[in-house]
Design a protein around this motif. Structure first.
Motif, PDB file in Angstrom:
ATOM      1  N   SER A  83       0.826  -1.166  -0.081  1.00 63.95           N
ATOM      2  CA  SER A  83      -0.061  -0.068  -0.055  1.00 63.95           C
ATOM      3  C   SER A  83       0.643   1.412  -0.157  1.00 63.95           C
ATOM      4  O   SER A  83       0.362   2.475  -0.312  1.00 63.95           O
ATOM      5  CB  SER A  83      -0.778   0.033   1.317  1.00 63.95           C
ATOM      6  OG  SER A  83      -0.217  -0.242   2.624  1.00 63.95           O
ATOM      7  N   VAL A  84       2.287   1.042   0.173  1.00 67.54           N
ATOM      8  CA  VAL A  84       3.064   2.413   0.456  1.00 67.54           C
ATOM      9  C   VAL A  84       4.305   2.106  -0.545  1.00 67.54           C
ATOM     10  O   VAL A  84       5.165   1.438  -0.177  1.00 67.54           O
ATOM     11  CB  VAL A  84       3.635   2.330   1.679  1.00 67.54           C
ATOM     12  CG1 VAL A  84       4.354   3.901   1.770  1.00 67.54           C
ATOM     13  CG2 VAL A  84       2.357   2.843   2.864  1.00 67.54           C
ATOM     14  N   PRO A  85       3.901   2.927  -1.502  1.00 68.06           N
ATOM     15  CA  PRO A  85       5.171   2.887  -2.828  1.00 68.06           C
ATOM     16  C   PRO A  85       6.453   3.243  -2.318  1.00 68.06           C
ATOM     17  O   PRO A  85       6.551   4.190  -1.196  1.00 68.06           O
ATOM     18  CB  PRO A  85       4.641   3.523  -3.928  1.00 68.06           C
ATOM     19  CG  PRO A  85       3.705   4.484  -3.170  1.00 68.06           C
ATOM     20  CD  PRO A  85       3.280   3.850  -2.172  1.00 68.06           C
ATOM     21  N   VAL A  86       7.533   2.688  -2.730  1.00 68.15           N
ATOM     22  CA  VAL A  86       9.007   3.195  -2.328  1.00 68.15           C
ATOM     23  C   VAL A  86       9.621   3.596  -3.489  1.00 68.15           C
ATOM     24  O   VAL A  86       9.756   2.932  -4.552  1.00 68.15           O
ATOM     25  CB  VAL A  86       9.699   2.085  -1.332  1.00 68.15           C
ATOM     26  CG1 VAL A  86      11.189   2.599  -1.269  1.00 68.15           C
ATOM     27  CG2 VAL A  86       8.942   1.673  -0.345  1.00 68.15           C
ATOM     28  N   ILE A  87      10.497   4.869  -3.539  1.00 68.96           N
ATOM     29  CA  ILE A  87      11.442   5.344  -4.610  1.00 68.96           C
ATOM     30  C   ILE A  87      12.645   5.196  -3.762  1.00 68.96           C
ATOM     31  O   ILE A  87      12.965   5.805  -2.754  1.00 68.96           O
ATOM     32  CB  ILE A  87      10.979   6.631  -5.121  1.00 68.96           C
ATOM     33  CG1 ILE A  87       9.695   6.267  -5.744  1.00 68.96           C
ATOM     34  CG2 ILE A  87      12.100   7.105  -5.941  1.00 68.96           C
ATOM     35  CD1 ILE A  87       9.406   7.796  -6.508  1.00 68.96           C
ATOM     36  N   MET A  88      13.712   4.393  -4.166  1.00 66.62           N
ATOM     37  CA  MET A  88      15.045   4.649  -3.795  1.00 66.62           C
ATOM     38  C   MET A  88      15.582   5.820  -4.184  1.00 66.62           C
ATOM     39  O   MET A  88      15.542   6.091  -5.242  1.00 66.62           O
ATOM     40  CB  MET A  88      15.731   3.211  -4.321  1.00 66.62           C
ATOM     41  CG  MET A  88      15.331   1.981  -3.427  1.00 66.62           C
ATOM     42  SD  MET A  88      15.387   2.018  -1.833  1.00 66.62           S
ATOM     43  CE  MET A  88      17.201   1.323  -1.389  1.00 66.62           C
ATOM     44  N   ILE A  89      16.466   6.250  -3.287  1.00 65.13           N
ATOM     45  CA  ILE A  89      17.297   7.536  -3.552  1.00 65.13           C
ATOM     46  C   ILE A  89      18.740   7.105  -3.364  1.00 65.13           C
ATOM     47  O   ILE A  89      18.743   7.338  -1.888  1.00 65.13           O
ATOM     48  CB  ILE A  89      16.685   8.964  -2.900  1.00 65.13           C
ATOM     49  CG1 ILE A  89      16.410   8.699  -1.309  1.00 65.13           C
ATOM     50  CG2 ILE A  89      15.307   9.458  -3.518  1.00 65.13           C
ATOM     51  CD1 ILE A  89      16.009   9.804  -0.766  1.00 65.13           C
ATOM     52  N   SER A  90      19.450   7.244  -4.103  1.00 61.90           N
ATOM     53  CA  SER A  90      21.098   6.935  -3.607  1.00 61.90           C
ATOM     54  C   SER A  90      22.002   7.272  -4.538  1.00 61.90           C
ATOM     55  O   SER A  90      21.572   7.303  -5.871  1.00 61.90           O
ATOM     56  CB  SER A  90      20.965   5.267  -3.299  1.00 61.90           C
ATOM     57  OG  SER A  90      22.507   5.262  -2.845  1.00 61.90           O
ATOM     58  N   ALA A  91      23.414   7.581  -4.161  1.00 64.37           N
ATOM     59  CA  ALA A  91      24.512   7.758  -5.067  1.00 64.37           C
ATOM     60  C   ALA A  91      24.982   6.601  -5.604  1.00 64.37           C
ATOM     61  O   ALA A  91      25.579   6.433  -6.663  1.00 64.37           O
ATOM     62  CB  ALA A  91      25.447   8.480  -4.540  1.00 64.37           C
ATOM     63  N   GLU A  92      24.374   5.361  -4.846  1.00 62.68           N
ATOM     64  CA  GLU A  92      24.978   3.931  -5.399  1.00 62.68           C
ATOM     65  C   GLU A  92      24.154   3.676  -6.727  1.00 62.68           C
ATOM     66  O   GLU A  92      23.053   3.621  -6.856  1.00 62.68           O
ATOM     67  CB  GLU A  92      24.323   2.804  -4.335  1.00 62.68           C
ATOM     68  CG  GLU A  92      25.105   3.049  -3.028  1.00 62.68           C
ATOM     69  CD  GLU A  92      26.544   2.651  -2.951  1.00 62.68           C
ATOM     70  OE1 GLU A  92      26.901   1.928  -3.982  1.00 62.68           O
ATOM     71  OE2 GLU A  92      27.234   2.893  -2.140  1.00 62.68           O
ATOM     72  N   SER A  93      25.049   3.251  -7.717  1.00 61.79           N
ATOM     73  CA  SER A  93      24.361   3.032  -8.844  1.00 61.79           C
ATOM     74  C   SER A  93      24.736   1.729  -9.508  1.00 61.79           C
ATOM     75  O   SER A  93      24.765   1.460 -10.717  1.00 61.79           O
ATOM     76  CB  SER A  93      24.968   4.216  -9.947  1.00 61.79           C
ATOM     77  OG  SER A  93      26.209   4.241 -10.125  1.00 61.79           O
ATOM     78  N   THR A  94      25.336   0.734  -8.744  1.00 63.43           N
ATOM     79  CA  THR A  94      25.783  -0.673  -9.079  1.00 63.43           C
ATOM     80  C   THR A  94      24.446  -1.424  -9.420  1.00 63.43           C
ATOM     81  O   THR A  94      23.635  -1.261  -8.817  1.00 63.43           O
ATOM     82  CB  THR A  94      26.534  -1.100  -8.041  1.00 63.43           C
ATOM     83  OG1 THR A  94      25.866  -1.245  -6.837  1.00 63.43           O
ATOM     84  CG2 THR A  94      27.775  -0.448  -7.756  1.00 63.43           C
ATOM     85  N   HIS A  95      24.805  -2.042 -10.453  1.00 68.07           N
ATOM     86  CA  HIS A  95      23.552  -3.021 -11.079  1.00 68.07           C
ATOM     87  C   HIS A  95      23.091  -3.795 -10.025  1.00 68.07           C
ATOM     88  O   HIS A  95      21.821  -4.075  -9.815  1.00 68.07           O
ATOM     89  CB  HIS A  95      24.025  -3.956 -12.215  1.00 68.07           C
ATOM     90  CG  HIS A  95      23.059  -4.735 -12.512  1.00 68.07           C
ATOM     91  ND1 HIS A  95      21.998  -4.124 -13.659  1.00 68.07           N
ATOM     92  CD2 HIS A  95      22.728  -6.057 -12.358  1.00 68.07           C
ATOM     93  CE1 HIS A  95      21.290  -5.156 -13.975  1.00 68.07           C
ATOM     94  NE2 HIS A  95      21.767  -6.409 -13.336  1.00 68.07           N
ATOM     95  N   THR A  96      23.951  -4.474  -9.002  1.00 64.47           N
ATOM     96  CA  THR A  96      23.297  -5.491  -8.032  1.00 64.47           C
ATOM     97  C   THR A  96      22.542  -4.655  -7.156  1.00 64.47           C
ATOM     98  O   THR A  96      21.531  -5.273  -6.604  1.00 64.47           O
ATOM     99  CB  THR A  96      24.512  -6.342  -7.375  1.00 64.47           C
ATOM    100  OG1 THR A  96      25.550  -5.103  -6.762  1.00 64.47           O
ATOM    101  CG2 THR A  96      25.322  -7.141  -8.113  1.00 64.47           C
TER     102      THR A  96
END
Length: 515
Positions: A83-96
């Motif tokens: 019911s609560v969507p999440v958008i990740m915010i990070s400088a980490e950009s690795t595929h894994t």
């Protein structure tokens, strides 16, 4: 900015960087209400308390105490992610990292440094998408609810027609349904032999209301005779089981489970475990469990209700008569369920009686019904949110008025919430994450005493959840003997799980003054 009168959505920003939180706030606060969390544990604690009002989580990955993946694990465990969507915010950009985030239910991913247009557009798109999904889900749920309500209403009408002709209180139908549900839930916790689940229990409980349908075919002079039946009259009366079963056999949709259970109950609810019942003399487990449970419920209610031929027996005497075998033989496991559920059965039967007899109860709820009407123009999710917000406001208001230490503990995430007075007396924050490992908590109450209370609560049961405990607690800087009254909270799962507790701490001086 949101137009006047439109809903302002709430966003939880979880990031250990004050600068990042400040940037996101400046981008979004004109249109949204912003809540901030400095680490993962704080984010989970906020979700635990305010999940219903949060429309989106902007979540950093790398944080102290609990990282973003830990927050996602908690959200998945408690279904908040649905019911609560999440958008990740990070400088980490690795595929894994990104792949793992999406696997755990993340809706979108924004990398730093932030682009204002990208952030705003992805936030609004995500919130609107989930809002549409919630509206669709609510519409489906509303339709299912209305269908279930109509079905139950029709069953109730039919069963009350039988009771009306039988000149018995309409409470009999309600009592049988209530007690059947209680006994089945107790049986489900004891054994998996009968493959009971929530849906099956609901079907059997509804079908139980038709147990005496065959009585509609019995002549009134026999059905309502005040004295003892003659042998011939009793044989006619016994025929209602077969007649009820024949009625159910003529009902369309024979493959429907409800019809199947109604047939079993009508035909065999007067069978007895030792084979001395009627109409077929079934023995032991030859009797379907649906009929066994309704049989026991029927006998109990007959004993505790007034009839034209007898007065009502008190609960304790009825229980003793059944256990002593004065009313026939029943399955030993069901008798255990009867004893273990004795208190709740007595309470529920009393509630049913009060609701039915005391017409003032309707008058007392008239104001509440009128108040609820204002929600009819809202969508189902909005009505739910408004009601929850109202309940939360009432809860906080009464907490603020209390002079006692009131507390609420949730096991996952581990969090202690105190009333304002309680927080002041104990010298703690109103919300403390992971209290068992909090040094301030350890100074207020010893770990051994805290563990003792926790063990009592975990050893309780959903039927008997209240425990009392004496210990010493530091109040206002002084160690005082106190009496704790607490209620364990259990999940509504088929096999209930301990989820936490609520309670009150009372100084012994106050206890003595009361006496």
């Amino acid at each position: 900015m949101a137009p006047k009168g439109e809903q302002r959505y709430t966003i939880l920003v979880a990031d250990d960087s004050e600068m990042n939180r400040s940037i996101l706030r400046s981008m979004l606060e004109e249109s949204y209400d912003i809540i901030e969390a400095e680490d993962g544990l704080q984010a989970v604690a906020i979700l635990q308390q305010r999940e219903q009002e949060i429309s989106l989580v902007l979540l950093d990955i790398v944080m102290p105490n609990m990282d973003g993946f830990g927050v996602l694990s908690a959200m998945n465990k408690y279904n908040w992610i649905d019911s609560v969507p999440v958008i990740m915010i990070s400088a980490e950009s690795t595929h894994t990292f990104i792949e793992r985030a999406y696997d755990m239910g993340v809706t979108d991913y924004i990398s730093r440094p932030f682009d204002m247009m990208v952030v705003r557009r992805r936030v609004i798109n995500t919130i609107m998408l989930y809002a549409k999904q919630r509206r669709l889900t609510a519409m489906v749920n509303e339709q299912i609810y209305q269908k279930e309500r109509v079905n139950n209403l029709m069953i109730s009408i039919l069963s009350h027609i039988v009771e009306f002709r039988n000149e018995e209180s309409g409470l009999h139908v309600l009592h049988i349904q209530t007690m059947t549900e209680i006994l089945l839930k107790s049986l489900m916790r004891k054994t998996d032999k009968y493959k009971l689940d929530r849906e099956t229990i609901n079907l059997i409980s509804n079908a139980s209301t038709l147990h005496d349908a065959g009585k509609i075919c019995i002549p009134s002079e026999i059905l309502n005779k005040p004295g003892k039946f003659t042998k011939e009259e009793f044989e006619i009366m016994k025929g209602h089981s077969q007649m009820g079963a024949d009625m159910m056999k003529g009902v369309p949709f024979q493959d429907e489970p409800l019809v199947k259970y109604a047939y079993e109950i009508c035909r065999w609810h007067h069978e007895r475990y030792d084979g001395r019942g009627y109409p077929d003399g079934l023995v032991g487990e030859e009797i379907p469990i649906s009929a066994q449970v309704v049989s026991l419920a029927d006998v109990y209610d007959a004993l505790t209700s007034e009839r034209v031929y007898k007065p009502a027996h008190p609960h304790e005497k009825a229980l003793a008569m059944i256990l002593n075998g004065e009313c026939g033989t029943f399955q030993p496991l069901l008798l255990e369920c009867l004893v273990e559920s004795s208190d709740i059965i007595q309470r529920e039967m009393a509630v049913d009686t009060v609701v039915r007899v005391d017409q003032r109860a309707m008058e007392n709820t008239a104001a509440e019904a009128a108040e609820m009407m204002q929600y009819e123009e809202l969508s189902a999710p909005d009505r739910t949110l408004r009601i929850l917000e109202q309940e939360r406001a009432i809860h906080h208001f009464f907490n603020s008025l209390s002079e006692h230490v009131l507390f609420e503990y949730t096991q996952t995430p581990p969090m202690l919430t105190l009333s304002p007075v309680g927080a002041r007396l104990l010298g703690l924050e109103e919300a403390t994450v992971d209290p068992y490992h909090n040094e301030k908590v350890k100074q207020i109450v010893s770990p051994d005493q805290l563990a003792g209370l926790a063990q009592l609560l975990q050893d309780s049961t959903p039927e008997q959840p209240v425990v009392e405990y004496d210990c010493d607690i530091c109040l206002n800087g002084r160690t005082r003997p106190v009496h704790i009254i607490s209620r364990a909270m259990w999940s509504a799962d088929e096999k209930p799980q301990y989820t936490g507790a609520i309670g009150k701490v009372v100084e012994y001086q106050e206890e003595e003054e009361k006496h």
